[in-house]
Design an enzyme around this catalytic site. Structure first.
Site, PDB file in Angstrom:
ATOM      1  N   ASP A  29       0.716  -1.063   0.044  1.00 56.48           N
ATOM      2  CA  ASP A  29      -0.029  -0.080   0.003  1.00 56.48           C
ATOM      3  C   ASP A  29       0.786   1.221   0.127  1.00 56.48           C
ATOM      4  OD1 ASP A  29      -2.019   1.822   0.177  1.00 56.48           O
ATOM      5  OD2 ASP A  29      -2.913   0.917   1.897  1.00 56.48           O
ATOM      6  N   ASP A  30       0.921   1.907  -1.142  1.00 55.71           N
ATOM      7  CA  ASP A  30       1.769   3.246  -1.201  1.00 55.71           C
ATOM      8  C   ASP A  30       3.195   2.897  -1.442  1.00 55.71           C
ATOM      9  OD1 ASP A  30      -0.868   4.739  -0.893  1.00 55.71           O
ATOM     10  OD2 ASP A  30      -0.167   5.531   0.857  1.00 55.71           O
ATOM     11  N   CYS A  65      -5.220   4.810  -3.724  1.00 57.38           N
ATOM     12  CA  CYS A  65      -5.302   3.446  -3.435  1.00 57.38           C
ATOM     13  C   CYS A  65      -6.790   2.590  -4.048  1.00 57.38           C
ATOM     14  CB  CYS A  65      -5.591   3.295  -1.998  1.00 57.38           C
ATOM     15  SG  CYS A  65      -4.310   3.854  -0.908  1.00 57.38           S
ATOM     16  N   ASP A 295      -0.083  -0.800  -4.984  1.00 62.24           N
ATOM     17  CA  ASP A 295      -1.231   0.009  -5.544  1.00 62.24           C
ATOM     18  C   ASP A 295      -0.764   1.542  -6.120  1.00 62.24           C
ATOM     19  OD1 ASP A 295      -1.027   1.426  -3.102  1.00 62.24           O
ATOM     20  OD2 ASP A 295      -3.113   0.909  -2.494  1.00 62.24           O
TER      21      ASP A 295
END
Ligand SMILES: *[C@@H]1O[C@H](CO)[C@@H](O)[C@H](O)[C@H]1NC(C)=O
Ligand SMILES: *[C@@H]1O[C@H](CO)[C@@H](O)[C@H](O)[C@H]1NC(C)=O
Ligand SMILES: *[C@@H]1O[C@H](CO)[C@@H](O)[C@H](O)[C@H]1NC(C)=O
Ligand SMILES: *[C@@H]1O[C@H](CO)[C@@H](O)[C@H](O)[C@H]1NC(C)=O
Ligand SMILES: *[C@@H]1O[C@H](CO)[C@@H](O)[C@H](O)[C@H]1NC(C)=O
Ligand SMILES: *[C@@H]1O[C@H](CO)[C@@H](O)[C@H](O)[C@H]1NC(C)=O
Ligand SMILES: *[C@@H]1O[C@H](CO)[C@@H](O)[C@H](O)[C@H]1NC(C)=O
Length: 502
Positions: A29-30, A65, A295
């Site tokens: 995530d990120d 996201c 993502d």
């Protein structure tokens, strides 16, 4: 002499080889790739990169996201899945997603084809919301479901264990996802192929490392590329907001964020090592494809911004992508541009099926003839990046001087000198264009100025100069035309050939 037993075993071998492969997707995530986001991932490098292929031009369709995850799951661009932002109202796990889109993901296709399917971790940001069916709802396509309710956190969360909400306060989420994944693999036999998605929270805000990793990178500071904390005078309105550059007092916070992100990724790296080790112990590794990606990317200090995503620059739209599995050349590297909308068709193709033509992405060619990748030349490809800027009252601190004019701004806090991270008019579409020796980005903003940014990445990899003023009018017209075609493309045929398709 060929006896019956030998025939049987030969038959056994061929059956074994034809057995559908298992597929494991790890989705962070990120996690950026441009700022060194993969540096702490030594196990990912050792167990996936060294054993497989690294894509050096891997992009997402939207640097945020929920829209990006929607693209990854469905193979669709944002203009075809309508997940515009991270809110329910903006389509994130909204009605259209629940009633239509999520019936056509790579998971539903593989489940239909006989796969056991497992998901653990963050799904879409609004999954489990009360107004969206709650955590009792298990998205179709998954036979074993451990979805995180809401957005990424490290502690104090609820997981929907096959529709049964289970709260936890003090178990580090990445470790819980690792244990679920390892346990699931230990339960697998060779009878049924499986698809597994592991979606840990790291390195998302608040960047909390596992206690055992706190301080590991205490010496590390945010990378200072030439675009670090430089004024953004030739960029769109939001980036020109003051202060530009950031005051020196803001930089220690950027360093803290940068090193915390790395530390929070170490538990993910351990998870990957454990997953690979468990596959090996279960004698499943040789017949398993493993994909590792993120993502969206991230910026930390680029062009005088604090830390976030949501921007069209390489730090935000470029992501790691490494894969290993049967037939993939070990320790290889590919510069051919790929997109997160390619992931769904690729997984479907790996499972031996034809990707549905309504998907906008294309299956990535993974199994190549020996030596072929050494002479690779980038094929022409048009790729689209779409972003819908947001404004929110709640995230504009009232101590900031900006007006609350109808929720036009977001993420403006006094500790960051009121520099906002998003605005309604931070809405844009970019053409990311690759061809032999061509590496361009052309972005049109939906704001009062109809602002345009153009970068020649071949000459200007840090996007220091918006070259709109020197772009030939005919070329500007051309990019604008192709971008407009891309923004209405539907399905792989038109999205891959925006110029010849009606
Ligand atoms: C999607 O699947 C669900 C069952 O999982 C079904 O109730 C629903 O009607 C499907 N929607 C569409 C548009 O096919
Ligand atoms: C979890 O939430 C509770 C109540 O909101 C809070 O008191 C506690 O500090 C939180 N724990 C962690 C580890 O964040
Ligand atoms: C693996 O099997 C055990 C024993 O049946 C079960 O308790 C456990 O929940 C399974 N693990 C997963 C992740 O399904
Ligand atoms: C941090 O700096 C100290 C002193 O300069 C050095 O001894 C140590 O090896 C460094 N640690 C890391 C993780 O780089
Ligand atoms: C992988 O390839 C790189 C060069 O591309 C080489 O330096 C490295 O030693 C190789 N690693 C392994 C494990 O083969
Ligand atoms: C936003 O905040 C301002 C100032 O507090 C308030 O007047 C306005 O009604 C709020 N707007 C919305 C849509 O909540
Ligand atoms: C962008 O939005 C802000 C907030 O509404 C406004 O003040 C600014 O003038 C806008 N800029 C452009 C170029 O549209």
């Amino acid at each position: 002499m060929l006896n019956y037993l030998m025939l049987l075993s030969l038959f056994g071998v061929s059956v074994c080889q034809q057995k559908k492969p298992n597929i494991v997707l790890i989705l962070t995530d990120d996690q950026d790739v441009v700022l060194g986001g993969m540096t702490p991932m030594t196990s990912v490098q050792r167990f996936i990169g060294n054993e497989g292929v690294t894509f050096t031009n891997s992009y997402v369709t939207s640097p945020i996201c929920c829209p990006s995850r929607a693209s990854l799951l469905t193979g669709l661009y944002q203009h075809n899945h309508y997940t515009l932002d991270n809110s329910l109202r903006g389509g994130c796990y909204g009605t259209h997603w629940r009633q239509t889109l999520q019936n056509n993901t790579f998971a539903t296709v593989l489940k239909e084809a006989g796969y056991a399917t497992f998901y653990a971790g963050k799904y879409l940001n609004e999954y489990g919301a009360k107004d969206a069916g709650g955590p009792e709802l298990v998205p179709p396509g998954w036979t074993e479901w451990h979805g995180l309710v809401g957005n990424s956190v490290y502690y104090n969360y609820t997981i929907s264990n096959n529709g049964v909400p289970t709260a936890s306060t003090d178990q580090y989420l990445t470790d819980v996802i690792r244990e679920l994944g390892v346990s699931y693999i230990e339960n697998q036999t060779e009878q049924q192929p499986f698809l597994m998605v592991l979606a840990p929270p790291a390195p998302h805000q608040p960047f909390t490392p596992a206690p055992r990793h706190e301080g590991t990178f205490s010496n590390v500071t945010a990378v200072r590329h030439p675009n670090f904390n430089v004024a953004a005078e030739d960029k769109h309105w939001l980036l020109r907001m003051p202060p530009s550059p950031l005051p020196a007092s803001a930089l220690p916070e950027l360093d803290r964020v940068y090193r915390s992100r790395w530390e929070s990724l170490l538990a993910v790296d351990e998870m990957v090592a454990d997953v690979v080790g468990t596959l090996e112990r279960q004698a499943l590794l040789d017949n398993t494809y493993i994909l590792f990606t993120s993502d969206n990317g991230y910026h930390v200090g680029q062009f005088s911004q604090m830390y976030d995503k949501r921007q069209p620059y390489e730090s935000d739209i470029k992501v790691p992508l490494v894969m290993r599995g049967p037939g993939i050349t070990r320790n290889s590297s590919r510069s051919q541009p790929v997109l997160n909308v390619d992931v769904a068709p690729t997984i479907i193709r790996l499972a031996g099926l034809d990707p549905p033509p309504h998907m906008d992405g294309r299956a990535i060619e993974l199994v190549m003839d020996a030596g072929e990748d050494e002479v690779e030349e980038i094929e022409e490809r048009y790729m689209l990046v779409e972003y819908h800027g947001e404004g929110r009252n709640g995230s504009v601190d009232e101590k900031c001087p900006w007006k609350y004019d109808g929720q036009q701004l977001a993420e403006c806090y006094p500790q960051y000198d009121c520099k906002c991270q998003d605005s309604r008019n931070n809405t844009y579409a970019c053409l990311r264009y690759f061809a032999p020796r061509v590496n361009m980005k052309y972005c049109e903003f939906n704001d009062k100025e109809n602002f345009v940014e153009v970068y020649n990445l071949a000459r200007d990899p840090y996007e220091l100069t918006n070259s709109i003023d020197t772009l030939l009018p005919a070329l500007k017209h051309w990019y604008s035309f192709v971008l407009a075609r891309m923004r209405v493309c539907v399905g792989v045929e038109s999205c891959d050939n925006p110029l010849i398709f009606d």
